[in-house]
Design a protein around this motif. Structure first.
Motif, mmCIF file in Angstrom:
data_model
loop_
_atom_site.group_PDB
_atom_site.id
_atom_site.type_symbol
_atom_site.label_atom_id
_atom_site.label_comp_id
_atom_site.label_asym_id
_atom_site.label_seq_id
_atom_site.Cartn_x
_atom_site.Cartn_y
_atom_site.Cartn_z
ATOM 1 N N VAL A 1 0.871 -1.182 0.000
ATOM 2 C CA VAL A 1 0.000 0.000 0.000
ATOM 3 C C VAL A 1 0.903 1.225 0.000
ATOM 4 O O VAL A 1 1.769 1.358 0.864
ATOM 5 N N ALA A 2 0.714 2.126 -0.983
ATOM 6 C CA ALA A 2 1.512 3.349 -1.082
ATOM 7 C C ALA A 2 0.561 4.531 -1.243
ATOM 8 O O ALA A 2 -0.023 4.712 -2.313
ATOM 9 N N GLY A 3 0.381 5.302 -0.175
ATOM 10 C CA GLY A 3 -0.583 6.402 -0.230
ATOM 11 C C GLY A 3 -1.982 5.856 -0.446
ATOM 12 O O GLY A 3 -2.486 5.061 0.339
ATOM 13 N N GLU A 4 -2.602 6.246 -1.566
ATOM 14 C CA GLU A 4 -3.949 5.763 -1.899
ATOM 15 C C GLU A 4 -3.910 4.747 -3.031
ATOM 16 O O GLU A 4 -4.927 4.471 -3.667
ATOM 17 N N ALA B 1 -9.230 2.642 1.410
ATOM 18 C CA ALA B 1 -10.558 3.230 1.602
ATOM 19 C C ALA B 1 -10.565 4.170 2.808
ATOM 20 O O ALA B 1 -11.155 5.257 2.765
ATOM 21 N N GLU B 2 -9.896 3.774 3.888
ATOM 22 C CA GLU B 2 -9.823 4.619 5.084
ATOM 23 C C GLU B 2 -9.041 5.895 4.811
ATOM 24 O O GLU B 2 -9.408 6.971 5.285
ATOM 25 N N ARG B 3 -7.964 5.781 4.025
ATOM 26 C CA ARG B 3 -7.153 6.962 3.724
ATOM 27 C C ARG B 3 -7.911 7.961 2.863
ATOM 28 O O ARG B 3 -7.794 9.175 3.042
ATOM 29 N N ILE B 4 -8.695 7.455 1.910
ATOM 30 C CA ILE B 4 -9.501 8.341 1.064
ATOM 31 C C ILE B 4 -10.524 9.081 1.911
ATOM 32 O O ILE B 4 -10.731 10.292 1.760
ATOM 33 N N GLN C 1 -2.581 2.261 -9.366
ATOM 34 C CA GLN C 1 -2.524 3.629 -9.867
ATOM 35 C C GLN C 1 -1.234 4.276 -9.376
ATOM 36 O O GLN C 1 -0.506 3.682 -8.580
ATOM 37 N N LEU C 2 -0.977 5.479 -9.853
ATOM 38 C CA LEU C 2 0.266 6.160 -9.478
ATOM 39 C C LEU C 2 0.162 6.736 -8.063
ATOM 40 O O LEU C 2 -0.759 7.513 -7.781
ATOM 41 N N GLU D 1 -6.833 -6.445 3.093
ATOM 42 C CA GLU D 1 -6.334 -5.441 4.035
ATOM 43 C C GLU D 1 -5.887 -4.190 3.284
ATOM 44 O O GLU D 1 -6.103 -3.059 3.744
ATOM 45 N N ALA D 2 -5.265 -4.382 2.117
ATOM 46 C CA ALA D 2 -4.802 -3.245 1.316
ATOM 47 C C ALA D 2 -5.974 -2.365 0.890
ATOM 48 O O ALA D 2 -5.917 -1.131 1.007
#
Length: 434
Positions: free
Chosen positions: A145-148, A202-205, A180-181, A196-197
């Motif tokens: 997981v990297a950012g979103e 979803a939580e970060r968004i 995605q980038l 989990e990813a």
């Protein structure tokens, strides 16, 4: 780039040329490193040149808060030459010394985390991200997981574009497999599975959307946080038209800070020139306010500031700037009013109603145009007039507003020089954070 680099680094090596000395970009990079609270080592490069002047550069470094260790400071300044390789062993030893004293360590068997350095989209392979592994060991097949963004690593390449299967700490790698980038500066982590990813993304968004609608760091908001005990420091980024203005403002702010026993005024960055996107990113990273004197911030900068939740206050009288800071420290500052663009329209035709009255036939291209709002006329990306709406009509009827896709006629007070292709931007003033 400097802001993200400082945040992703354990130690910053600031390269300064022994002949050119400290430049504006040197000060900016140093301020980013200080804001990120990262130790700084200065590599004094080009000492092999005949016009090299190490003592002059060391004095300049001391002036920006990087006091050389040989002058009883805490900044290591290592003379080097990239051309002759002189001093490079000393630089490596200094990096190891600082790493040892700061207890900078990594566990190859620990949780795998790191920072996104860069990302690009390839036609054949899709999103490709350059990652710096800072702890643990990254392996092909890991779910990242990297950012979103997230994905399962399909392939991994080293700095020579050679395929590798795993990357231990301090290894830069290019990975393939993200959906995605990610953004440069995003943190990445290895998770146990794809479910989990998806949940983490979803939580970060959701958190991003909540943060975007939350109240931002205005001067009055920072004072409220000070009163509640959340912060004891007012961080400022100062931009002025000339050094003759910059110096007295910085000195006055320092004197003002000495009067306040409970709150520190910390000028993170002071430079001449208009407010830039780099200033906004530094302010966002350090929760600082940008104060400007006799400078400008263009629309792109203001839009970035709005997205990042950064307050920009521009003044043309020095004592007003100082007065606002003092009022903020005492909790007396009036709420800040800021500009909010609510709509844009394009001029399709012009109609001369009388000798002194020209109406523009337009179409709303985004948002809405309001009768009681202010407008500016933009031609070739330059603002040529700012004023008030004199009349707003749709199909010969006076209206209060027109929305996206609608065609309408508009007259602007004290302005008749419409050209086909002009953009009319409509804006209102609102209380910041309200």
């Amino acid at each position: 780039m400097r802001a993200r680099g400082a945040q992703g680094a354990d130690i910053v090596v600031l390269v300064v040329a022994a002949d050119d000395g400290v430049q504006p970009q040197t000060r900016e990079a140093a301020n980013h490193a200080k804001a990120a609270k990262v130790p700084i080592i200065v590599a004094l490069n080009k000492i092999d040149k005949s016009d090299a002047n190490p003592d002059r550069v060391k004095r300049q470094l001391a002036e920006i808060g990087l006091q050389p260790d040989e002058w009883e400071g805490d900044t290591f300044v290592v003379p080097v030459s990239a051309k002759t390789k002189q001093g490079l062993d000393d630089l490596l030893e200094t990096i190891l010394l600082v790493a040892d004293s700061m207890l900078i360590k990594a566990n190859p068997k620990g949780k795998c985390i790191g920072t996104v350095v860069e990302a690009r989209l390839e036609k054949t392979t899709g999103p490709m991200a350059t990652l710096l592994v800072q702890n643990g060991t990254l392996k092909v097949g890991d779910v990242v997981v990297a950012g979103e963004s997230w994905g399962k690593i399909k392939a991994m390449f080293d700095q020579r574009n050679k395929r590798i299967k795993e990357a231990p700490p301090s290894t830069p790698v290019v990975i393939m497999g993200l959906d995605q980038l990610p953004e440069a500066g995003d943190l990445f982590q290895v998770v146990s599975n794809e479910k989990e990813a998806r949940q983490i993304v979803a939580e970060r968004i959701a958190q991003r959307e909540a943060k975007r609608s939350a109240k931002r760091a205005t001067l009055e908001e920072l004072f409220a946080r000070f009163k509640s005990g959340e912060t004891k420091e007012l961080r400022l980024i100062l931009k002025a038209d000339v050094y003759g203005s910059l110096e007295p403002i910085v000195n006055s702010l320092e004197e003002l800070g000495k009067k306040e026993k409970d709150m520190v005024i910390n000028v993170l960055h002071a430079e001449t020139g208009n407010v830039t996107e780099s200033d906004v990113m530094l302010a966002a990273a350090s929760e600082a306010i940008i104060l400007g004197f006799n400078v400008e911030a263009d629309q792109d900068v203001r839009h970035l500031a709005e997205n990042e939740g950064v307050s920009i206050r521009i003044y043309n009288i020095i004592y007003r700037l100082l007065e606002d800071v003092e009022k903020a420290l005492k909790g007396l500052l009036e709420p800040e009013m800021v500009e909010k663009v609510i709509g844009k329209a394009e001029v399709l035709a012009t109609f001369k109603i009388s000798k002194s009255n020209v109406v523009a036939g337009c179409r709303v291209i985004e948002g809405e145009i309001r009768r009681n709002a202010s407008v500016r006329v933009i031609r070739n990306d330059q603002v040529i007039h700012t004023g008030e709406v004199a009349s707003l009509k749709r199909e010969k009827d006076d209206v209060r507003e027109v929305r996206a896709g609608m065609e309408f006629g508009i007259a602007i007070k004290n302005f008749n020089d419409f050209k086909i292709g002009d953009v009319i931007e409509c804006f209102v003033m609102e209380q910041f954070g309200g």
